[in-house]
Scaffold this motif. Sequence first.
Motif, PDB file in Angstrom:
ATOM      1  N   VAL A 131       4.967   6.570 -12.439  1.00 15.03           N
ATOM      2  CA  VAL A 131       3.531   6.765 -12.268  1.00 15.03           C
ATOM      3  C   VAL A 131       3.045   6.077 -10.997  1.00 15.03           C
ATOM      4  N   HIS A 132       3.515   4.860 -10.733  1.00 13.15           N
ATOM      5  CA  HIS A 132       3.092   4.174  -9.516  1.00 13.15           C
ATOM      6  C   HIS A 132       4.256   3.410  -8.912  1.00 13.15           C
ATOM      7  N   PRO A 133       4.179   3.055  -7.648  1.00 18.04           N
ATOM      8  CA  PRO A 133       5.295   2.357  -6.999  1.00 18.04           C
ATOM      9  C   PRO A 133       5.599   1.021  -7.653  1.00 18.04           C
ATOM     10  N   ALA A 134       6.883   0.706  -7.710  1.00 23.54           N
ATOM     11  CA  ALA A 134       7.383  -0.569  -8.221  1.00 23.54           C
ATOM     12  C   ALA A 134       8.759  -0.759  -7.621  1.00 23.54           C
ATOM     13  N   PRO A 135       9.298  -1.981  -7.628  1.00 19.04           N
ATOM     14  CA  PRO A 135      10.645  -2.184  -7.097  1.00 19.04           C
ATOM     15  C   PRO A 135      11.642  -1.209  -7.708  1.00 19.04           C
ATOM     16  N   GLU A 187       0.840  -1.196   0.000  1.00 20.67           N
ATOM     17  CA  GLU A 187       0.000   0.000   0.000  1.00 20.67           C
ATOM     18  C   GLU A 187       0.874   1.245   0.000  1.00 20.67           C
ATOM     19  N   PRO A 188       0.832   2.048  -1.058  1.00 14.90           N
ATOM     20  CA  PRO A 188       1.666   3.248  -1.112  1.00 14.90           C
ATOM     21  C   PRO A 188       1.209   4.287  -0.092  1.00 14.90           C
ATOM     22  N   GLN A 189       2.147   5.105   0.335  1.00 19.36           N
ATOM     23  CA  GLN A 189       1.862   6.132   1.323  1.00 19.36           C
ATOM     24  C   GLN A 189       1.736   7.495   0.649  1.00 19.36           C
ATOM     25  N   ALA A 190       0.876   8.332   1.223  1.00 14.66           N
ATOM     26  CA  ALA A 190       0.707   9.690   0.705  1.00 14.66           C
ATOM     27  C   ALA A 190       1.983  10.492   0.955  1.00 14.66           C
ATOM     28  N   GLU A 196       9.758   2.942  -5.098  1.00 17.65           N
ATOM     29  CA  GLU A 196       8.681   2.743  -4.135  1.00 17.65           C
ATOM     30  C   GLU A 196       8.083   4.054  -3.642  1.00 17.65           C
ATOM     31  N   ARG A 197       8.865   5.121  -3.696  1.00 14.57           N
ATOM     32  CA  ARG A 197       8.397   6.417  -3.194  1.00 14.57           C
ATOM     33  C   ARG A 197       8.595   7.488  -4.253  1.00 14.57           C
ATOM     34  N   ASN A 240       1.871   8.347  -5.071  1.00 14.89           N
ATOM     35  CA  ASN A 240       2.141   8.911  -3.749  1.00 14.89           C
ATOM     36  C   ASN A 240       1.671  10.358  -3.658  1.00 14.89           C
ATOM     37  N   ALA A 241       1.934  11.110  -4.727  1.00 12.45           N
ATOM     38  CA  ALA A 241       1.524  12.514  -4.752  1.00 12.45           C
ATOM     39  C   ALA A 241       0.004  12.653  -4.813  1.00 12.45           C
ATOM     40  N   LEU A 242      -0.644  11.808  -5.613  1.00 14.54           N
ATOM     41  CA  LEU A 242      -2.099  11.874  -5.745  1.00 14.54           C
ATOM     42  C   LEU A 242      -2.793  11.496  -4.443  1.00 14.54           C
TER      43      LEU A 242
END
Length: 340
Positions: free
Chosen positions: A121-125, A93-96, A128-129, A134-136
């Motif tokens: 665009v989204h977290p991946a190995p 679960e990504p963090q804000a 991750e940040r 994360n921004a959205l």
Amino acid sequence: MASEADLIAEEDDAAEPSVAGGQTILVSVTAETAGERLDKTLAALAPELSRARIQALIADGRVSRAGAALADASAKAGPGDYRIEVPPPAPAEPQAEDIPLTVLFEDAHLIVVDKPAGMAVHPAPGSERGTLVNALLHHCGDSLSGVGGVARPGIVHRIDKETSGIVVAAKTDAAHKGLSALFAAHDIERAYVALVRGAPPARSGTIEAAIARSTNDRKKMAIVKTGGRHAVTHYLVDEVFGPEAKPLAARLTCRLETGRTHQIRVHLASKGCPCLGDPVYGSGPPAESVRRAMVEAGLGRQALHAALLGFRHPVTGETLRFESPLPADMARLAVLLAAL
């Protein structure tokens, strides 16, 4: 209609599947297999890990031989036993994160942003940040659509991490499903600006060639004669730089009829005019004057920008069309190339 997995796989860097965490992988390099690059050799011996993942683990000091951590992924692999420590995967679960966004449009249903180069665009190995997700999450709170899954809330389509430009994300499930349908039907107006080495032989044309994952490097895509996914790119040469008879570089506008992983980059490279600065598909160096211009412009990535995105709002029916000017590195490079 394309599946959800197909849709979010369009255009972006191929996501590396996570490896079960907290494990130690032991491999042996024989005298016969020694001598090649370390990262390439270990990736062949540990196929569950990509070469990029091996490089990251080496950089983190997680690869060792005879108890000594190895630091250079490009060094030649010597014979012996290697220990690869794979850490536990990051939380799904990504963090804000409070990351500034350039918002071009936002309502209760969707948000359109101008993504900078260097932001995944989204977290991946490995990323991750600091991603758009994360921004959205910080900007939109809990309003993002959950259709894309925990790790990809609101994400309908993607562009490469090092490609700049316009991305739309859904804030409601209804908008997510509607946007997904538009992308699946190719009922989206998309245009990219590319600065390329040389120039295509024709001032406009269509590149139609199926794309599949490379059999030699799982992080790369390649044009294939059989199998693969149908891919069509229309291009227009906007400006040629250098001698007309033998251009040194050119500015192209590319319009996508389909959206496949690395599509524009692969298609342009197949015509002998890869994006300037492309570390993956840019085979062969550009002319010395072009290289100097790239350095002066501060270009440290592929010169590709998602400049236009147009679609019908999936909830209100309103026609939306957004344009993004060239970012500073590409704009400066275009000016310098024009002076060649």
